[in-house]
Scaffold this active site. Structure first.
Site, PDB file in Angstrom:
ATOM      1  N   TYR A 168      30.805  35.713  49.605  1.00  0.00           N
ATOM      2  CA  TYR A 168      30.743  35.188  48.243  1.00  0.00           C
ATOM      3  C   TYR A 168      30.462  36.302  47.229  1.00  0.00           C
ATOM      4  CZ  TYR A 168      28.971  32.250  44.392  1.00  0.00           C
ATOM      5  OH  TYR A 168      28.742  31.656  43.177  1.00  0.00           O
TER       6      TYR A 168
ATOM      7  N   LYS B 137      32.823  37.588  44.168  1.00  0.00           N
ATOM      8  CA  LYS B 137      32.364  37.513  42.789  1.00  0.00           C
ATOM      9  C   LYS B 137      32.310  38.895  42.128  1.00  0.00           C
ATOM     10  CE  LYS B 137      31.904  33.090  42.255  1.00  0.00           C
ATOM     11  NZ  LYS B 137      32.937  32.380  41.460  1.00  0.00           N
TER      12      LYS B 137
END
Length: 203
Positions: A160, A164
């Protein structure tokens, strides 16, 4: 005069959480909204319409090239234009790196990173065509969703956080590239407890 009167906004991952609030606020500010999600997008559309706004649902998978194209086509077919794209869709597959498998990695990278690239690419193709034909869209905007996990790191979120962080870099580069067409590209990095963060296992 509301902030987005006469404008069309597309919000991905808008069936709940932050995306739902994006969609509702755009509608409250006068925008006609395409509510995209693989989940119950129609529920949010019904809320917007009940409050006097205009919205349509779209259930395309934005990490799929053709699905992303279908999303942008929905805005153009329903409302005849596109002014704002909010790339918000996301998933979590949290695990400490030593226990993370390839499917957990690929799923998160696909939804967040490819799911930001593909809708943006289709939206920019539309704006570029309008720009080249000397009929530019008024103040086109892309708003990407990064995260503190991508900016500062967070244990258990190597997939993640990597996605990002890549979205943050993608935003900076596109802002440089697309400024000549009048397209602004920005990112936000919100922290929130939503349905996406519910039920996370301990490591």
């Amino acid at each position: 005069m509301r902030l987005h009167d006469g404008r069309v906004a597309v919000v991905t991952g808008a069936a709940g959480g932050i995306g739902r609030e994006h969609a509702r606020e755009f509608a409250r500010q006068g925008a006609r909204v395409v509510v995209n999600d693989v989940g119950p997008a129609q529920d949010v559309v019904d809320e917007i319409v009940a409050a006097g706004g205009e919205a349509v649902a779209n259930n395309d998978d934005i990490s799929d090239w053709d699905g992303a194209g279908g999303l942008i086509a929905t805005a153009l077919d329903a409302f005849g234009d596109l002014h704002v794209l909010v790339n918000n869709a996301g998933i979590l597959r949290d695990k400490m790196f030593v226990n993370m498998d390839i499917d957990m990695w690929d799923a998160v990278i696909r939804v967040h990173l490819r799911g930001t690239f593909a809708p943006t690419r289709h939206a920019v193709a539309y704006w570029r065509q309008r720009h080249k034909s000397c009929e530019p869209v008024s103040h086109p905007r892309v708003i990407n969703t990064s995260s503190p996990s991508g900016l500062y790191g967070n244990p258990g979120q190597s997939n993640y956080g990597a996605a990002k962080a890549a979205i943050a870099a993608f935003t900076v580069i596109l802002a440089d590239e697309l400024g000549r067409m009048g397209v602004t590209v920005n990112a936000i990095a919100p922290s929130a407890l939503t349905q996406m963060t519910q039920g996370l296992e301990t490591y």
